[in-house]
Write an enzyme that holds these catalytic residues in place. Structure first.
Site, PDB file in Angstrom:
ATOM      1  N   ASP A   1       0.714  -1.118  -0.074  1.00 57.40           N
ATOM      2  CA  ASP A   1      -0.670   0.210   0.216  1.00 57.40           C
ATOM      3  C   ASP A   1       0.904   0.897  -0.120  1.00 57.40           C
ATOM      4  O   ASP A   1       1.636   1.420   0.680  1.00 57.40           O
ATOM      5  CB  ASP A   1      -1.231  -0.178   1.420  1.00 57.40           C
ATOM      6  CG  ASP A   1      -2.126   0.673   1.120  1.00 57.40           C
ATOM      7  OD1 ASP A   1      -2.776   1.853   0.076  1.00 57.40           O
ATOM      8  OD2 ASP A   1      -3.509   0.206   1.229  1.00 57.40           O
TER       9      ASP A   1
ATOM     10  N   ASP B   1      -2.426   4.686  -2.545  1.00 60.89           N
ATOM     11  CA  ASP B   1      -3.504   4.347  -1.653  1.00 60.89           C
ATOM     12  C   ASP B   1      -4.597   6.792  -2.090  1.00 60.89           C
ATOM     13  O   ASP B   1      -3.399   7.785  -2.246  1.00 60.89           O
ATOM     14  CB  ASP B   1      -3.291   5.432  -0.228  1.00 60.89           C
ATOM     15  CG  ASP B   1      -4.582   5.737   0.846  1.00 60.89           C
ATOM     16  OD1 ASP B   1      -5.427   4.944   1.295  1.00 60.89           O
ATOM     17  OD2 ASP B   1      -4.334   6.439   1.457  1.00 60.89           O
TER      18      ASP B   1
ATOM     19  N   HIS C   1     -11.145  -3.009   3.351  1.00 58.16           N
ATOM     20  CA  HIS C   1     -11.336  -2.272   5.131  1.00 58.16           C
ATOM     21  C   HIS C   1     -12.135  -1.137   5.335  1.00 58.16           C
ATOM     22  O   HIS C   1     -11.607  -0.510   6.571  1.00 58.16           O
ATOM     23  CB  HIS C   1      -9.757  -2.207   5.260  1.00 58.16           C
ATOM     24  CG  HIS C   1      -9.345  -0.678   4.481  1.00 58.16           C
ATOM     25  ND1 HIS C   1      -9.359  -0.829   2.739  1.00 58.16           N
ATOM     26  CD2 HIS C   1      -8.982   0.317   5.251  1.00 58.16           C
ATOM     27  CE1 HIS C   1      -8.286   0.186   2.482  1.00 58.16           C
ATOM     28  NE2 HIS C   1      -8.079   0.861   3.758  1.00 58.16           N
ATOM     29  N   ASP C   2     -12.431  -0.170   4.158  1.00 59.21           N
ATOM     30  CA  ASP C   2     -13.641   0.620   4.382  1.00 59.21           C
ATOM     31  C   ASP C   2     -14.550   0.411   4.183  1.00 59.21           C
ATOM     32  O   ASP C   2     -15.659   1.560   4.289  1.00 59.21           O
ATOM     33  CB  ASP C   2     -12.716   1.497   3.547  1.00 59.21           C
ATOM     34  CG  ASP C   2     -11.665   2.660   3.552  1.00 59.21           C
ATOM     35  OD1 ASP C   2     -11.061   2.540   4.397  1.00 59.21           O
ATOM     36  OD2 ASP C   2     -11.088   2.695   2.521  1.00 59.21           O
TER      37      ASP C   2
HETATM   38  C1  GLC Z   1      -7.942   5.205   1.717  1.00 57.92           C
HETATM   39  C2  GLC Z   1      -7.482   4.309   2.453  1.00 57.92           C
HETATM   40  C3  GLC Z   1      -8.525   4.060   4.266  1.00 57.92           C
HETATM   41  C4  GLC Z   1      -7.574   5.803   4.519  1.00 57.92           C
HETATM   42  C5  GLC Z   1      -7.426   6.685   3.587  1.00 57.92           C
HETATM   43  C6  GLC Z   1      -6.389   7.802   4.361  1.00 57.92           C
HETATM   44  O1  GLC Z   1      -9.244   5.490   1.245  1.00 57.92           O
HETATM   45  O2  GLC Z   1      -8.403   2.628   2.256  1.00 57.92           O
HETATM   46  O3  GLC Z   1      -8.504   3.561   4.984  1.00 57.92           O
HETATM   47  O4  GLC Z   1      -7.997   6.137   5.611  1.00 57.92           O
HETATM   48  O5  GLC Z   1      -6.977   6.300   2.298  1.00 57.92           O
HETATM   49  O6  GLC Z   1      -5.349   7.285   3.796  1.00 57.92           O
END
Ligand code: GLC
Length: 583
Positions: free
Chosen positions: A128, A230, A346-347
């Site tokens: 990531d 990301d 995970h979101d």
């Molecule tokens: C992305 C990630 C999330 C995170 C955000 C800020 O959307 O998937 O989990 O909080 O970016 O990095």
């Protein structure tokens, strides 16, 4: 590297290339395809996957200990959510050192061992890459806060206060509050589009970009298979013009990244974007753009949110709208570009709870959702636990939640008039902690996840829903996913066939065909808990071979189908439909 090595020839369509480019034996005349177009990804959220040392937090040795589970599933790569050193304000999406592993997750040696052990099983590790922002604990930011002449000051985005001393503008942070925080030593505000602990990096600074390219090359040299990037659409922002998403510098930066890091290497690059649209998608991943391999976009997710109040006031699931979004995106990628296929991560909430039925038809609806998603064109991603049909947690008190987004919005929503009960109900439906509860390996008290006290509550239903129980059942969810993942590797019509939607206005049934070189796959799913009598279009009537099913095998699409609740199946036939395939 040989990610396909241990899978054996029978598992593979010989048209796929190897993840590291050392494939042999592409069929004469066939166009070799990149490995990530026939592979399925699996997302590991390290904190919640497997805890090897009993501190209640998952870790890298824990992941390595479960690689056989993933190899059995047949995945081609792991998208590893961040494992870098971090104060964990956002569970690692706030990186304090891009070249170190968080101590609670292990060491660089543990990481290298994971890469090697995964590779030995034909699995690549995709890191990531979180570079829209760093942690406020990063040495760059600490330096930047010391004053306007500090060495790394310009690695971040600073603006003078408004005339009244307040923030420079009204930008809101994704996790609540203003997107600007004041630093007295500097006498200015810095920008943070997420939380104050996640200051946005200043991509206008060429020195910063060079550091990022160097860091990416450093990880690639450790043998990783690529990057999931990301919130990548945010890096090209025009701060003073008020444009954050898909700003004017975005594609220039991505092309520079391609030139400096990605070009000439056999890896996969996946761009997460909440703003990419059918109109802009090919700018990221069109074949002549030299930017990224695929987009990871959320149009189908946002379709389920309230247009004004957003995710914490969810809309009821609307299959017709869902199909429209999914099929529109398939159409965009017909001849160019590449899409990701996912319903959860995970979101996002657990898909069987959000789109399926996590009660009576949990297993069947989990399989139906997998079927309708995995037989489309794109690279599917399985989020940990999805392969056994894990469900949303149901928390009852705000004290059980851990996510900074939920906690940040809680105060704001309640102040804006939402009741505590409505907020918690919304967070249980669409919040991010649902998918972050620990992986359910067994029915033991720590769910086989930990011998200690887990960092977030384990779902009580682990006594019923767990890897050991599901895998012991030949009709379990895992077996169904394994079948779908193998089909994608084996059948070019599934990875690359042209998709045609059918019966788009039907409120309960989803139907599409895939066609390639005279072969056709017909996918029919009843996306409801009721039996549905359904008369397929005459052009769909066919005899063939059942590729996958979740009720009973069918060897034909007849003109009058009685579909059981959540029944889904796919039939392989010749394109003319009437002739069964020779064995
Ligand atoms: C992305 C990630 C999330 C995170 C955000 C800020 O959307 O998937 O989990 O909080 O970016 O990095």
């Amino acid at each position: 590297m040989g990610f396909r090595a241990i899978l054996g020839p029978a598992m593979h369509d010989d048209l796929s290339s190897d993840p590291a480019g050392d494939a042999v034996g592409d069929a004469p005349g066939a166009r070799a395809v990149p490995w990530w177009q026939t592979a399925t990804g699996y997302q590991v959220y390290p904190r919640s996957f497997c805890d090897s040392d009993g501190d209640g937090i998952g870790d890298i040795p824990g992941i390595t200990s479960k690689l056989d589970h993933l190899a059995d599933l047949g995945i081609g790569f792991i998208w590893l959510s961040p494992v870098y050193a971090s104060p964990m304000a956002d569970n690692g999406y706030d990186i304090a050192d891009y070249r170190a592993i968080a101590p609670e997750f292990g060491t660089l040696d543990d990481f290298d061992r994971l890469v090697a052990e995964a590779k030995a099983r034909g699995i690549g590790i995709v890191m990531d890459l979180v570079v829209n922002h760093s942690s406020s604990e990063h040495a760059w930011f600490r330096s930047a806060c010391q004053g306007r002449d500090a060495p790394f000051h310009d690695y971040y985005i600073w603006r003078d206060p408004a005339p009244d001393g307040g923030p420079p503008d009204g930008r809101r942070a994704a996790f609540g509050g203003s997107a600007w925080s004041f630093v007295a030593e500097v006498g200015q505000y810095y920008l943070h589009l997420f939380s104050p602990a996640q200051p946005d990096l200043n991509w206008q600074n060429p020195g910063l970009r060079a550091e990022i390219w160097d860091m990416m090359r450093w990880w690639l040299a450790r043998g990783i298979a690529g990057f999931r990037m990301d919130v990548i659409s945010l890096i090209g922002k025009d701060v003073d013009g008020g444009i954050d998403e898909e700003g004017p510098y975005l594609h220039g930066f991505l092309q520079e990244m391609h030139r400096e890091v990605l070009a000439g290497r056999d890896l996969v690059s996946i761009g997460e974007s909440w703003s990419v649209s059918p109109e802009t998608a090919l700018m990221y991943c069109g074949r002549d753009r030299h930017e990224l391999d695929m987009v990871f976009q959320f149009a189908h997710v946002k379709e389920g949110w309230d247009p004004v109040h957003g995710k914490f006031r969810p809309k009821p699931f609307d299959l017709v709208a869902f199909k429209r979004v999914m099929f529109d995106w398939q159409a965009v990628m017909t001849n160019d570009g590449w899409n990701s296929l996912f319903l959860t991560n995970h979101d996002l909430p657990r898909q069987v709870s959000k789109y399926g039925d996590d009660g009576e038809y949990r297993v069947r609806s989990a399989k139906a959702l997998a079927t309708l998603l995995h037989l489309m064109k794109g690279t599917p991603f399985v989020y940990q636990g999805e392969e056994i049909g894990m469900t949303n947690a149901t928390f009852t008190a705000i004290s059980q939640f851990r996510d900074l987004e939920i906690l940040g919005h809680h105060a704001e929503s309640v102040a804006a008039g939402m009741s505590e009960a409505e907020f918690i109900a919304g967070a249980n439906v669409n919040g991010r902690d649902n998918t972050r509860t620990p992986m359910q390996w067994t029915d033991a008290p720590g769910a086989g996840f930990t011998a200690g006290t887990p960092w977030i509550d384990i779902n009580d239903n682990h006594v019923r829903i767990n890897v050991a129980a599901d895998r012991a059942d030949p009709d379990g969810v895992f077996a169904h996913y394994r079948r779908l993942i193998a089909l994608r590797r084996e059948k070019r019509v599934i990875s690359h066939g042209a998709l045609t939607p059918w019966h788009e206005p039907h409120p309960q049934v989803m139907v599409y065909t895939r066609d390639l070189d005279g072969e056709r796959v017909t996918m029919i799913a009843n996306v409801s808990g009721e039996e549905v009598r359904f008369a397929p279009d005459p052009a769909l009537v066919a005899q063939g071979v059942c590729l996958v099913h979740n009720v009973a095998p069918r060897d034909a699409v007849t003109s009058d189908l009685a579909l059981a609740p959540w029944e889904a199946f796919a039939l392989l036939s010749r394109a003319d439909g009437t002739t069964p395939l020779a064995a």
